[in-house]
Design an enzyme around this catalytic site. Structure first.
Site: not given
Length: 393
Positions: A169, A200, A228, A236, A280
């Site tokens: 995260e 990732y 989210n 965003r 995010n």
């Protein structure tokens, strides 16, 4: 090969020493030296010092002691040599044990895939906590560590054991535990400056050779899947609010009351010309599956995240479109409409596919396997003194 030659040479050398020692013992027992070089105690003048000492060695019990000592030493050496040769013959095949202390987010994965998935051999992954004292490394997932550390090991840590801090995260979505400093030896995350970097996804060379990439048929211009939603902190959401005024966007996800299941994701994503790969939160190296999954399905990502230069450390420059390349959301919208009308320009975003392929990451498993490989190769001491400053900065 070097280890085996070394063991063979050591064995030959010892045999030579044993033979010379035996020969010398016999020589001393039966040869009477004319030079008084042995350090004997004071004796009568008519007795030769050398004769007394040599005669002592000729006594049956002394000869037996000498022979027993030589045989004992030879037997001991052969036993040690056998153990050394056995360990040498196994070499790097001895397993390195990695204990996965907690399943990341409770997500279980196959523990026996290091060799087949990553060509990493000699690793044994386990979740059996009774193996704690034998484990060369222990993997801890940050989000599953209690703030009071009550679910961390209670036994003393073996001096050879390394503790690996794992987190995928971003700092914005990771709680700070002040007690984690000086606790871990290694870090494993998406960050390039981690000890064990696990992104990732990856762009890898297409070892099958250059080939023409066929773009699938697209019936949607721009798509976005999002659940989210936070208009106060997410860049965003603010950008999208202005962007959608100038172009049509097919929206999915919990926020738009249009959830996409795994079975439908591939069909939806591959049908879009462009996908809004909006992270995010914006942090260095934080480039997630929101980029790699569209890439793998033949859709051009439009990204919000770290600067373009950071993206280009991981993927080809032509593979994506960065919102910062345009002064306004309208400018981006106009550019996408232009590409929609010009197939040649649109195809330029796929030229890299002739030489490269996309590989996805495997959460948890890859961290454990690569942690094992790192610990196996690096035996040096290492400690993360200030984890909080390094990650949250």
């Amino acid at each position: 090969m070097e280890s085996r030659n070394s063991s063979r040479s050591c064995k030959n050398l010892f045999i030579a020493v044993v033979l010379m020692t035996g020969f010398s013992a016999i020589f001393y027992m039966y040869y009477e030296p004319s030079v008084n070089w042995l350090n004997c105690p004071a004796v009568p003048k008519h007795d030769d010092c050398g004769n007394i000492c040599i005669n002592g060695l000729k006594r049956p019990n002394q000869i037996q002691i000498l022979n027993n000592t030589l045989m004992l030493n030879l037997t001991s050496f052969r036993h040690q040599l056998t153990q050394t040769e056995a360990a040498s013959s196994q070499g790097d095949d001895l397993d390195t044990i990695i204990l996965v202390w907690m399943w990341p987010f409770g997500h279980q994965f196959d523990l026996g895939l290091c060799s087949s998935m990553y060509d990493i051999h000699g690793c044994h992954l386990t979740v059996d906590k009774s193996q704690f004292n034998k484990a060369h490394g222990v993997l801890f997932h940050h989000r599953d560590i209690y703030g009071d550390l009550s679910n961390m090991p209670k036994l003393p840590r073996p001096p050879f054991q390394k503790w690996v801090w794992m987190n995928m995260e971003s700092p914005s979505n990771t709680a700070i535990h002040s007690s984690l400093n000086n606790l871990f030896n290694l870090t494993s995350s998406y960050r390039k400056d981690s000890d064990i970097m696990v992104p990732y996804g990856r762009i890898s060379e297409n070892t099958g050779g250059k080939k023409h990439y066929e773009i699938l048929h697209k019936n949607k211009l721009v798509c976005w899947i999002v659940s989210n939603w936070n208009p106060n902190t997410h860049r965003r959401t603010k950008y999208f609010a202005e962007f959608e005024k100038h172009i049509s966007v097919e929206t999915y996800g919990n926020h738009f009351n249009k959830r996409i299941g795994d079975e439908d994701y591939t069909d939806v994503m591959s049908s879009c010309k462009f996908y809004l790969s909006f992270e995010n939160s914006v942090h260095k190296d934080y480039i997630t599956e929101k980029l790699y999954r569209p890439l793998s399905l033949g859709t051009v990502p439009v990204v919000i995240g770290p600067p373009r230069e950071n993206y280009e450390e991981f993927i080809p420059a032509s593979a994506f479109i960065h919102v910062d390349d345009f002064k306004t959301p309208k400018g981006l919208a106009d550019h996408l409409k232009c590409l929609d009308q010009n197939d040649d320009l649109y195809r330029q975003h796929f030229t890299w596919r002739e030489h490269f392929i996309v590989r996805g990451g495997y959460f948890g498993l890859e961290h454990a396997c690569r942690a094992c490989d790192h610990i196996r190769r690096n035996k040096n001491y290492r400690v993360v003194n200030d984890l909080n400053s390094w990650f949250w900065g």
